[in-house]
Design a protein around this motif. Structure first.
Motif, short mmCIF file in Angstrom:
data_model
loop_
_atom_site.label_atom_id
_atom_site.label_comp_id
_atom_site.label_asym_id
_atom_site.label_seq_id
_atom_site.Cartn_x
_atom_site.Cartn_y
_atom_site.Cartn_z
N ASN A 22 0.84 -1.21 0.00
CA ASN A 22 0.00 0.00 0.00
C ASN A 22 0.87 1.26 0.00
OD1 ASN A 22 -2.28 -1.52 -0.02
ND2 ASN A 22 -2.66 -1.42 2.18
N GLY A 23 1.97 1.21 0.76
CA GLY A 23 2.90 2.36 0.78
C GLY A 23 3.48 2.59 -0.61
N PHE A 24 3.90 1.53 -1.26
CA PHE A 24 4.49 1.63 -2.60
C PHE A 24 3.47 2.23 -3.58
CE2 PHE A 24 5.33 -0.04 -6.83
CZ PHE A 24 6.70 0.14 -6.97
N LEU A 25 2.24 1.71 -3.51
CA LEU A 25 1.20 2.17 -4.46
C LEU A 25 0.80 3.62 -4.19
CD1 LEU A 25 -1.01 -1.04 -4.76
CD2 LEU A 25 0.69 -0.17 -6.38
N CYS A 135 11.16 -5.54 9.56
CA CYS A 135 9.74 -5.27 9.28
C CYS A 135 8.77 -6.10 10.11
CB CYS A 135 9.47 -5.51 7.79
SG CYS A 135 10.32 -4.34 6.75
N ASP A 136 9.29 -6.91 11.04
CA ASP A 136 8.43 -7.81 11.80
C ASP A 136 7.16 -7.17 12.37
OD1 ASP A 136 8.79 -10.46 11.90
OD2 ASP A 136 10.39 -10.42 13.38
N GLY A 137 7.33 -6.01 13.04
CA GLY A 137 6.19 -5.48 13.81
C GLY A 137 5.42 -4.38 13.10
N LEU A 138 5.65 -4.17 11.82
CA LEU A 138 5.05 -3.00 11.15
C LEU A 138 3.54 -2.90 11.34
CD1 LEU A 138 6.84 -2.74 7.69
CD2 LEU A 138 7.45 -1.66 9.84
N ALA A 139 2.85 -3.99 11.01
CA ALA A 139 1.38 -3.94 11.01
C ALA A 139 0.82 -3.81 12.42
CB ALA A 139 0.81 -5.18 10.32
N LYS A 140 1.67 -4.14 13.43
CA LYS A 140 1.19 -4.04 14.82
C LYS A 140 1.50 -2.67 15.41
CE LYS A 140 1.80 -8.88 15.88
NZ LYS A 140 3.00 -9.65 16.04
N LYS A 149 8.80 5.56 8.94
CA LYS A 149 10.00 5.71 8.11
C LYS A 149 10.02 4.65 6.99
CE LYS A 149 14.92 6.22 8.77
NZ LYS A 149 16.01 5.72 9.52
N VAL A 150 9.69 3.42 7.37
CA VAL A 150 9.69 2.33 6.37
C VAL A 150 8.67 2.64 5.27
CG1 VAL A 150 9.13 -0.12 6.04
CG2 VAL A 150 10.51 0.58 8.00
N LEU A 151 7.50 3.13 5.66
CA LEU A 151 6.45 3.38 4.67
C LEU A 151 6.74 4.60 3.81
CD1 LEU A 151 3.24 2.40 6.69
CD2 LEU A 151 4.58 1.03 5.07
N ASN A 152 7.35 5.63 4.43
CA ASN A 152 7.73 6.80 3.63
C ASN A 152 8.78 6.42 2.58
OD1 ASN A 152 6.05 8.55 4.92
ND2 ASN A 152 7.58 9.26 6.40
N ILE A 154 9.33 3.49 1.17
CA ILE A 154 8.83 2.68 0.04
C ILE A 154 7.88 3.51 -0.84
CG2 ILE A 154 6.79 1.57 1.11
CD1 ILE A 154 8.03 -1.03 -0.28
N SER A 155 7.24 4.48 -0.24
CA SER A 155 6.38 5.36 -1.02
C SER A 155 7.25 6.16 -2.01
CB SER A 155 5.62 6.29 -0.07
OG SER A 155 5.02 7.32 -0.79
N ASP A 156 8.42 6.58 -1.58
CA ASP A 156 9.35 7.31 -2.47
C ASP A 156 9.79 6.43 -3.64
OD1 ASP A 156 9.52 9.77 -1.49
OD2 ASP A 156 11.44 9.51 -0.42
N ILE A 157 10.10 5.15 -3.33
CA ILE A 157 10.51 4.23 -4.40
C ILE A 157 9.36 4.07 -5.40
CG2 ILE A 157 11.21 1.83 -4.90
CD1 ILE A 157 12.61 1.83 -2.13
N GLY A 158 8.13 3.95 -4.86
CA GLY A 158 6.95 3.81 -5.72
C GLY A 158 6.72 5.06 -6.55
N ARG A 159 6.94 6.23 -5.94
CA ARG A 159 6.71 7.49 -6.66
C ARG A 159 7.66 7.60 -7.86
NH1 ARG A 159 9.52 11.75 -6.45
NH2 ARG A 159 10.54 11.22 -4.51
N VAL A 160 8.95 7.30 -7.61
CA VAL A 160 9.93 7.40 -8.70
C VAL A 160 9.63 6.35 -9.77
CG1 VAL A 160 12.38 7.16 -9.26
CG2 VAL A 160 11.69 8.43 -7.22
N PHE A 161 9.21 5.18 -9.35
CA PHE A 161 8.84 4.14 -10.33
C PHE A 161 7.65 4.63 -11.17
CE2 PHE A 161 6.24 0.30 -11.30
CZ PHE A 161 7.06 -0.16 -12.32
#
Ligand SMILES: Cc1cc2nc3c(=O)[nH]c(=O)nc-3n(C[C@H](O)[C@H](O)[C@H](O)COP(=O)(O)O)c2cc1C
Length: 222
Positions: A22-25, A135-140, A149-152, A154-161
């Motif tokens: 979802n972050g990537f998208l 990434c173990d506890g992300l969803a919790k 930080k992790v979601l921001n 991956i969102s950047d990687i998705g944006r550039v893609f």
């Protein structure tokens, strides 16, 4: 660009893979005209259904958690069943997202080589592999600064893609850090394991009356 995403986590509830997809998208769809469809591998009727979807797609992201330095069985099955498509995916761009518990990227580097090789065998264009540990506890822990930080990232990687049709090597390298353990954390881990062995596992062995046996060397030759 229309992106087809497969989530290969076998988890039934909310998965870390889903959160990262979802972050990537979120980043990818900032470019007007970009759209996506997401499939959970374990909710498709069969692996053949996944293969038909792949045949019908040009841009593909296969996202999954690292399992025992490799992948969940459903992902492995899908990859193996792609064999008839070998050499026939000239119009496809394929990227991967691998997330996992240990912090260091090195845990997924052998797998990354395999994923690149598989894409080459299919004759697809390899976009790259997004690798992220810790990434173990992300969803919790949705509101923790680590999750954000992790979601921001991956969102950047998705944006550039979404803007360029490519995974930025610089962003992937930055995102996957740390590559290995620092000397300090290695020392801390070594001491921790020694203490755990001595006090916790030692006590367990004694409680079960097998402490002395734990030093046995039945195959030692004289
Ligand atoms: C069977 C199994 C094997 C795993 N193997 C590894 C591993 O080799 N290395 C690692 O760092 N994490 C490993 N993990 C942890 C998962 O990769 C991690 O919890 C991931 O974030 C789960 O993603 P999900 O919520 O999308 O299923 C493993 C988890 C399970 C259940």
């Amino acid at each position: 660009m229309q992106l087809t995403v497969f989530n290969g986590s076998p988890k039934l509830g909310k998965s870390n893979t889903e959160l990262m997809v979802n972050g990537f998208l979120g980043g990818f769809e900032k470019t007007p005209g970009n759209g996506s469809r997401v499939f959970k591998l374990n909710q498709l009727k069969s692996v053949q259904e996944a293969i038909s979807i792949i045949e019908d797609s040009e841009d593909i992201l296969l996202a999954f958690p690292l399992y025992s330095y490799s992948m969940p069985a459903g992902v492995k099955e899908l990859i193996e069943e792609l064999e008839p498509l070998c050499g026939k995916c000239g119009n496809k761009k394929i990227g991967f997202l691998v997330q996992f518990g240990f912090r260091e990227a090195i845990h997924a580097r052998a797998l990354e080589k395999y994923l690149e090789k598989v894409t080459t065998l299919l004759n697809g264009e390899y976009l790259g592999t997004i690798i992220k540990g810790g990434c173990d506890g992300l969803a919790k822990e949705l509101n923790s600064s680590h999750t954000k930080k992790v979601l921001n990232g991956i969102s950047d990687i998705g944006r550039v893609f979404g803007e360029t049709g490519k995974f930025s090597r610089d962003l992937l390298d930055q995102y996957s850090k740390p590559e290995t353990q620092t000397m300090l954390s290695r020392m801390i881990m070594k001491s921790f394991v020694k203490l755990a062995n001595k006090y916790y596992w030692g006590a367990e062995l004694k409680n079960n009356g097998v402490f002395e046996e734990s030093y046995a060397q039945p195959y030692k030759s004289d």
